[in-house]
Design a protein around this motif. Structure first.
Motif, PDB file in Angstrom:
ATOM      1  N   ARG A 156       1.640   5.542  -0.630  1.00 33.49           N
ATOM      2  CA  ARG A 156       1.141   6.907  -0.678  1.00 33.49           C
ATOM      3  C   ARG A 156       2.252   7.739  -1.291  1.00 33.49           C
ATOM      4  NH1 ARG A 156      -1.711  10.733  -0.386  1.00 33.49           N
ATOM      5  NH2 ARG A 156      -2.933  11.570   1.299  1.00 33.49           N
TER       6      ARG A 156
ATOM      7  N   ALA B  92       0.266   0.264  12.522  1.00 30.01           N
ATOM      8  CA  ALA B  92       0.566   1.566  11.939  1.00 30.01           C
ATOM      9  C   ALA B  92       1.214   2.473  12.982  1.00 30.01           C
ATOM     10  CB  ALA B  92      -0.705   2.210  11.396  1.00 30.01           C
TER      11      ALA B  92
ATOM     12  N   ASN C 258      11.368   2.614   1.025  1.00 26.98           N
ATOM     13  CA  ASN C 258      10.074   3.297   1.082  1.00 26.98           C
ATOM     14  C   ASN C 258       9.288   2.910   2.316  1.00 26.98           C
ATOM     15  OD1 ASN C 258      10.368   4.846  -1.159  1.00 26.98           O
ATOM     16  ND2 ASN C 258       9.391   3.391  -2.549  1.00 26.98           N
TER      17      ASN C 258
ATOM     18  N   GLN D 240       5.932   6.761   0.144  1.00 27.96           N
ATOM     19  CA  GLN D 240       6.041   6.101   1.438  1.00 27.96           C
ATOM     20  C   GLN D 240       5.120   4.891   1.434  1.00 27.96           C
ATOM     21  OE1 GLN D 240       7.804   6.861   4.463  1.00 27.96           O
ATOM     22  NE2 GLN D 240       6.973   4.857   4.969  1.00 27.96           N
ATOM     23  N   LEU D 241       5.670   3.717   1.737  1.00 28.23           N
ATOM     24  CA  LEU D 241       4.804   2.562   1.955  1.00 28.23           C
ATOM     25  C   LEU D 241       3.989   2.829   3.213  1.00 28.23           C
ATOM     26  CD1 LEU D 241       6.561  -0.849   1.306  1.00 28.23           C
ATOM     27  CD2 LEU D 241       5.414   0.693  -0.236  1.00 28.23           C
ATOM     28  N   VAL D 242       2.700   2.558   3.154  1.00 30.82           N
ATOM     29  CA  VAL D 242       1.879   2.716   4.349  1.00 30.82           C
ATOM     30  C   VAL D 242       1.237   1.395   4.762  1.00 30.82           C
ATOM     31  CG1 VAL D 242       1.440   5.156   3.986  1.00 30.82           C
ATOM     32  CG2 VAL D 242      -0.093   3.479   2.987  1.00 30.82           C
ATOM     33  N   GLY D 243       1.493   0.362   3.992  1.00 34.69           N
ATOM     34  CA  GLY D 243       0.980  -0.940   4.372  1.00 34.69           C
ATOM     35  C   GLY D 243       1.714  -2.035   3.631  1.00 34.69           C
TER      36      GLY D 243
ATOM     37  N   TYR E  80      -5.079   4.655  -1.546  1.00 39.09           N
ATOM     38  CA  TYR E  80      -3.681   4.347  -1.756  1.00 39.09           C
ATOM     39  C   TYR E  80      -3.466   3.556  -3.044  1.00 39.09           C
ATOM     40  CZ  TYR E  80      -4.396   5.398   3.081  1.00 39.09           C
ATOM     41  OH  TYR E  80      -4.815   6.025   4.220  1.00 39.09           O
TER      42      TYR E  80
ATOM     43  N   LEU F 269       0.877  -1.166   0.000  1.00 35.79           N
ATOM     44  CA  LEU F 269       0.000   0.000   0.000  1.00 35.79           C
ATOM     45  C   LEU F 269       0.908   1.207   0.000  1.00 35.79           C
ATOM     46  CD1 LEU F 269      -2.778  -1.189   0.333  1.00 35.79           C
ATOM     47  CD2 LEU F 269      -2.893  -0.216   2.613  1.00 35.79           C
TER      48      LEU F 269
END
Lengths: 246, 246
Positions: free
Chosen positions: B70, B142, B194, B78-81, B99, B68
DNA sequence: ACCACGCATTGACACAGATCAACGGAGGGT
DNA sequence: ACCCTCCGTTGATCTGTGTCAATGCGTGGT
């Protein structure tokens, strides 16, 4: 304690009803919630709960600001949640708390004992649904925050934070509560630094930088005037397609 | 596509059943889920969905790794997941995706059309409950991640990431799937950068640093041997009271 | 009116990690 | 076998932010 009395009558008159768990309840269901709810206040600076504490209540923030904090033993700390009025604390189904919760201003919570609250969830499905929705909202916020922490410069972080606070003075239903061009910072420089993954010195320097560049005007330490919101948005590095400003 | 056929028979035989939405369903309820589910595969590198896309399906990851992400317009991402087998994608009640979702290895998803899935949620309450639980788990993850991004050094970030991957090779029910002392990195150096808010050069340097200090041994680019997990844990800067290793 | 304390600002300097650039090595296609 | 491409590594240098230290400022207490 006195000044919160008026809203203690009924959840229906709760000023945060629009986002709270009871957002969609009818009078009957509100009555059920009312029977298990109670209010609690904390003074500024007081610890509301600590990591590892047993989690026997869940609560909505009615007034004031609280923070969710995660720490490493050597003293480094990171804010992982900013709790403003209408935010929800606690998680059905969990026994212990993962974070330190601190009142940064005087705080009033609308609390529910966890067990009866969970029992109620089974009877009132849209409260469950509402909780999921709120958890997903928080998750989205956490992910935007991750982008901020991982990839933004100090200046962008400050600008993003100011935008965030500005947006939070607006109801989700679109009603503007305050003057968007003047925002009151709910937290200290230190808390902001912990929020943004910076030091207080850097926060301070960025504030003066933005001030010297005419992006913001400072009026005391906790009040910021924003001559032009668009300029600030530009500084924040956010996608402009992230939905309407309001 | 062929090799995933066996698990397509029924959700009951799904290897990820222990964490998927159907974790607590009886045979009857599984049958209802089976009627609306279908499998879909993506090749490594393929975009599964992009920010802004209409969100008409939700899905569990059955095999492979997806991310995931962003992004800011200037190219910073930036990886957010990180989506590993048993993770859930999509959110009931949301219309659009926030995303970019990308398959970093070949990926198999167990999909449900969102509308019938939501209809089903109303009939099967513990699926709703399960979704809330998973959302809260993700939220906790998170927040730990935020601590990492905001406050940890490059070396601690790498160590934390390795610990995270090591832990994910273990079932939540305690059963060890793989050898904890050898972990296969699911993502490239670039994706790791990332993930951690670093550059690939720094990631690379930290890997060689940890190798030279005997904390890890590299076996090709994607395989890491960990002689002593405790040493790595120490490097990660994590609270040791964060629950048992397994 | 004074002091003391907590919070914020400012300056000088250090350093972790970014940036720019070159090189290496594995795999795949011809 | 060759080249080409992608990915990772390593080196040299730069810079944004942290660190350390001093100063300023507002508020509350005596």
């Amino acid at each position: 304690m006195n000044k919160v009395l008026p809203i203690m009558e009924s959840c229906a008159s709760c000023p945060i009803r629009h986002r709270a768990v009871c957002a969609r309840c009818d009078d009957d269901e509100l009555e059920q919630l009312n029977q298990i709810k109670f209010y609690k206040t904390y003074a500024a600076g007081q610890t509301i709960a600590m990591r590892g504490d047993a989690l026997d209540v869940v609560a909505s923030v009615v007034a004031g600001t609280a923070t969710l904090e995660r720490a490493i033993e050597d003293g480094r700390t990171q804010l992982v949640g900013l709790l403003l009025p209408s935010d929800f604390i606690g998680r059905p189904g969990r026994d212990t708390l993962q974070y330190d919760v601190t009142a940064v201003t005087d705080v009033t919570l609308c609390c529910f004992q966890r067990k009866p609250f969970e029992a109620l969830l089974i009877r009132i499905p849209h409260v469950q649904e509402r909780l999921l929705e709120m958890a997903l909202d928080e998750l989205d916020a956490a992910r935007d925050w991750m982008l901020l922490l991982g990839r933004k410069t100090a200046r962008e972080k400050i600008a993003s934070f100011l935008m965030l606070i500005a947006k939070r003075t607006v109801h989700p239903d679109g009603r503007v509560l305050g003057d968007l061009s003047r925002i009151e910072l709910p937290i200290s420089r230190e808390a902001m630094a912990n929020f943004l993954g910076l030091t207080i010195e850097t926060v301070s320097r960025q504030f003066t930088g933005l001030r010297k560049d005419g992006v913001i005007e400072l009026d005391g330490n906790r009040s910021v005037r924003i001559p032009d919101l668009e300029t600030l948005l530009l500084e924040s590095g956010d996608d402009s397609d992230g939905g309407p400003l309001i």
